[in-house]
Design an enzyme around this catalytic site. Structure first.
Site, PDB file in Angstrom:
ATOM      1  N   HIS A   1       0.800  -1.111   0.137  1.00  0.00           N
ATOM      2  CA  HIS A   1      -0.032   0.122   0.014  1.00  0.00           C
ATOM      3  C   HIS A   1       0.765   1.293   0.062  1.00  0.00           C
ATOM      4  CE1 HIS A   1       0.811   0.869   4.254  1.00  0.00           C
ATOM      5  NE2 HIS A   1       0.876  -0.376   4.458  1.00  0.00           N
TER       6      HIS A   1
ATOM      7  N   GLU B   1      -2.250  -7.157   7.250  1.00  0.00           N
ATOM      8  CA  GLU B   1      -0.945  -7.234   7.518  1.00  0.00           C
ATOM      9  C   GLU B   1      -1.052  -8.049   9.116  1.00  0.00           C
ATOM     10  OE1 GLU B   1       1.814  -6.953   7.659  1.00  0.00           O
ATOM     11  OE2 GLU B   1       2.512  -4.991   7.569  1.00  0.00           O
TER      12      GLU B   1
END
EC number: 5.4.2.-
Length: 215
Positions: free
Chosen positions: A9, A82
């Site tokens: 990201h 994550e």
């Protein structure tokens, strides 16, 4: 041969503040949005057919920007999230106590059973991101997917494809909006299955990454 592109990201507010994110979230900065646009420009030339993203906000926004550029639909997969960083999420790294920093360093320095209290182990992370990757093998012939995920998650995925244990020392830098590529193939010269073609490419970005500026 199936080619799969991996994108971390864009830069977030908490990246800039040196704050631990894990499965908590913060928005992309203006720089992070620009990074995602530059990935989108690159993705247009890669014939991407599918975008599969972690369902956290920072990856969703990154994926949306890339999808606008290459005209792909987005599928969200929570297995690409994550690493769960437990009780340390939302904390600034510089504010950690000696004990807390010890928990964090276990994950960096390669401790087999390392785990932040309330979080998950690197092996648990590895199992779920590999399951998400395996789902790409079920896509139609000729597909070229792009996965949007996170720094530790993608680092673990690439490292384990290379044969390292999930809990190995972290020595692979994947900067915000870097692009990696892995291929699934049968080869006379490489082990059959997933191989790493490139890792951490930032040649499409026009500004230094945070970790370069914060040295």
């Amino acid at each position: 041969m199936l080619q799969v592109y991996l994108v971390r990201h864009g830069e977030t507010q908490w990246n800039a503040e040196r704050r631990i994110q894990g499965q908590s979230d913060s928005p992309l900065t203006a720089k992070g949005e620009q990074q995602a646009m530059q990935v989108g420009e690159r993705a247009r030339s890669l014939s991407i057919t599918h975008i599969i993203s972690s369902d956290l906000g920072r990856t969703k926004r990154t994926a949306e920007i890339i999808a606008q550029a290459c005209g792909c639909d987005i599928t969200f997969d929570s297995r690409l999230r994550e690493l769960d960083m437990g009780v340390l999420e939302k904390r600034q790294i510089d504010s950690l106590t000696e004990e807390e920093e010890g928990w964090r360093r276990q994950l960096v320095n390669g401790t087999q059973d390392g785990r932040i209290p309330g979080g998950e182990s690197m092996q648990e992370l590895s199992d779920r991101v590999h399951a998400a990757l395996a789902s790409c093998l079920e896509l139609p012939q000729g597909s070229r997917p792009l996965l949007v995920s996170h720094g530790i998650a993608l680092g673990c995925l690439v490292s384990t494809i290379l044969g390292l244990p999930a809990w190995a020392e972290r020595r692979l830098r994947l900067r915000n909006c870097s692009i990696s590529r892995i291929d699934y193939q049968e080869s006379q010269w490489l082990a059959s299955g997933w191989v790493v073609e490139t890792a951490g490419d930032v040649s499409h970005l026009d500004a230094p990454a945070l970790d370069e500026l914060q040295r």
